[in-house]
Design a protein around this motif. Structure first.
Motif, PDB file in Angstrom:
ATOM      1  N   ALA A   1       1.065  -1.344  -0.030  1.00 56.94           N
ATOM      2  CA  ALA A   1       0.048  -0.003   0.280  1.00 56.94           C
ATOM      3  C   ALA A   1       0.811   1.194  -0.053  1.00 56.94           C
ATOM      4  N   GLY A   2       2.074   1.253   0.463  1.00 56.59           N
ATOM      5  CA  GLY A   2       2.918   2.398   0.783  1.00 56.59           C
ATOM      6  C   GLY A   2       4.126   2.637  -0.137  1.00 56.59           C
ATOM      7  N   TYR A   3       4.035   1.660  -1.102  1.00 55.92           N
ATOM      8  CA  TYR A   3       5.181   1.493  -2.014  1.00 55.92           C
ATOM      9  C   TYR A   3       5.248   2.703  -2.877  1.00 55.92           C
TER      10      TYR A   3
ATOM     11  N   LEU B   1       8.819   8.866  -6.992  1.00 60.05           N
ATOM     12  CA  LEU B   1       9.495   9.681  -6.230  1.00 60.05           C
ATOM     13  C   LEU B   1      10.170  10.870  -6.843  1.00 60.05           C
ATOM     14  N   GLN B   2      10.800  10.476  -7.915  1.00 63.43           N
ATOM     15  CA  GLN B   2      11.597  11.501  -8.667  1.00 63.43           C
ATOM     16  C   GLN B   2      10.509  12.627  -9.100  1.00 63.43           C
ATOM     17  N   GLN B   3       9.259  12.034  -9.803  1.00 65.33           N
ATOM     18  CA  GLN B   3       8.510  12.966 -10.344  1.00 65.33           C
ATOM     19  C   GLN B   3       7.967  13.898  -9.260  1.00 65.33           C
ATOM     20  N   LEU B   4       7.537  13.304  -8.059  1.00 69.69           N
ATOM     21  CA  LEU B   4       6.996  14.075  -6.894  1.00 69.69           C
ATOM     22  C   LEU B   4       7.651  14.966  -6.465  1.00 69.69           C
ATOM     23  N   PHE B   5       9.022  14.780  -6.220  1.00 71.66           N
ATOM     24  CA  PHE B   5       9.810  16.033  -5.944  1.00 71.66           C
ATOM     25  C   PHE B   5      10.068  17.034  -6.969  1.00 71.66           C
ATOM     26  N   VAL B   6      10.205  16.663  -8.094  1.00 72.20           N
ATOM     27  CA  VAL B   6      10.436  17.365  -9.302  1.00 72.20           C
ATOM     28  C   VAL B   6       9.305  18.310  -9.294  1.00 72.20           C
TER      29      VAL B   6
ATOM     30  N   VAL C   1       3.271   8.203  -2.391  1.00 67.04           N
ATOM     31  CA  VAL C   1       3.202   6.661  -2.561  1.00 67.04           C
ATOM     32  C   VAL C   1       2.922   6.752  -4.100  1.00 67.04           C
ATOM     33  N   SER C   2       3.190   5.688  -4.770  1.00 66.32           N
ATOM     34  CA  SER C   2       2.947   5.477  -6.260  1.00 66.32           C
ATOM     35  C   SER C   2       1.228   5.289  -6.283  1.00 66.32           C
TER      36      SER C   2
ATOM     37  N   ILE D   1      -3.234  10.690  -1.942  1.00 67.21           N
ATOM     38  CA  ILE D   1      -2.473  11.749  -2.747  1.00 67.21           C
ATOM     39  C   ILE D   1      -3.298  12.786  -3.465  1.00 67.21           C
ATOM     40  N   THR D   2      -4.621  12.898  -3.297  1.00 65.20           N
ATOM     41  CA  THR D   2      -5.568  13.847  -3.772  1.00 65.20           C
ATOM     42  C   THR D   2      -4.840  15.183  -3.985  1.00 65.20           C
TER      43      THR D   2
END
Length: 281
Positions: A201-203, A209-214, A236-237, A246-247
């Motif tokens: 669930a948390g993967y 991760l890169q996309q989220l930070f970028v 999370v993915s 992640i809404t």
């Protein structure tokens, strides 16, 4: 995550540059940014600095002309007793505050910090009891460890610096990373099933991760409905088995995770949860 090669490269200060999270971010960061790397220990292209103990006047040079600070540095506490854990994590809170303050004073636009789901980890207890289906960044922080408490403190300090009461609004994003690693089913063979399900669930994959930070760095406007440039995003993915919402990351920065642990680890899931490789009983 296409990069506009005609636009000037942002200058990004990455703290904890030799750490685990930084190692996952660096491949994408090197392609996109003019990097300034900082860590306690030396390495190729890494400036050695102690963000906690060095005089602020000596550290300002690291923040000068920086657009965004990505803070992943972490001092690991020593000792297992509660007082040692508290004192150790208190040092990390103090370091986060120094990063905010130096960023504020030197004109840095935004700070993006690596937080953790453990800032609200207690909610997993009612989740696994069937009493709660989801936790969101807007839920009240409920840590169940000193590590989680420290990250929750990162977040509340971040809002203080973002709301403008200290002079200007420092833009702040806290990323509550959950499971930033490949899920090794072999480690859960003799464990209760829920522990394996929790990892699925948390993967979050490396590219997500890169996309989220970028996108946390590059999205131009992150002001909330009250005009405060502050957000907490879960890392999370796009997992079918999900507990962490992640809404808001989708809405605010356009996060579009590409991976799903259900597909990524399909063979392992069939074997671990259904008794065979193809899912048949």
């Amino acid at each position: 995550m296409a990069n506009n090669e005609t636009a000037p490269r942002r200058r990004v200060l990455l703290t904890g540059a030799k750490g685990y999270i930084a190692s996952q971010l660096l491949p994408a960061f090197r392609e996109r940014y003019d990097l300034r790397l900082v860590d306690l220990s030396p390495g190729e292209g890494v400036e050695v600095a102690d963000l906690l103990s060095e005089p602020a006047d000596d550290l300002r040079r690291l923040f000068d002309s920086v657009d965004t600070v990505v803070h992943t540095a972490y001092h690991r506490p020593t000792g297992d007793d509660p007082q040692s854990r508290y004192e150790g994590e208190r040092r990390n809170v103090d370091m986060m505050q120094r990063v905010y303050q130096l960023a504020l004073e030197t004109g840095v636009r935004r700070v993006v910090a690596a937080s953790t789901n453990q800032a609200a980890k207690w909610y997993e207890q009612p989740y696994f009891q069937g009493l709660r289906d989801r936790v969101s960044p807007e839920d009240y922080p409920r840590p169940d460890s000193f590590y989680g408490w420290a990250k929750a403190a990162y977040e509340s300090l971040g809002f203080l610096y973002a709301c403008g009461s200290l002079g200007r609004k420092l833009e702040v994003i806290q990323v509550r990373i959950v499971v930033p690693r490949e899920v090794d089913a072999a480690k859960f063979v003799d464990q209760p099933t829920y522990r394996y399900v929790r990892e699925l669930a948390g993967y979050i994959s490396e590219r997500d991760l890169q996309q989220l930070f970028v996108k946390s760095i590059e999205t131009p406007d992150i002001a909330d409905e009250y005009g405060v440039p502050f957000h907490i995003f879960y890392g999370v993915s796009n997992n079918a088995r999900t507990f962490w919402s992640i809404t808001n990351a989708r809405r605010v920065i356009g996060y579009q995770p590409q991976d799903d642990s259900e597909r990524r680890f399909a063979d392992d899931i069939a074997r671990m949860l259904y008794g065979s490789r193809d899912g048949s009983r």
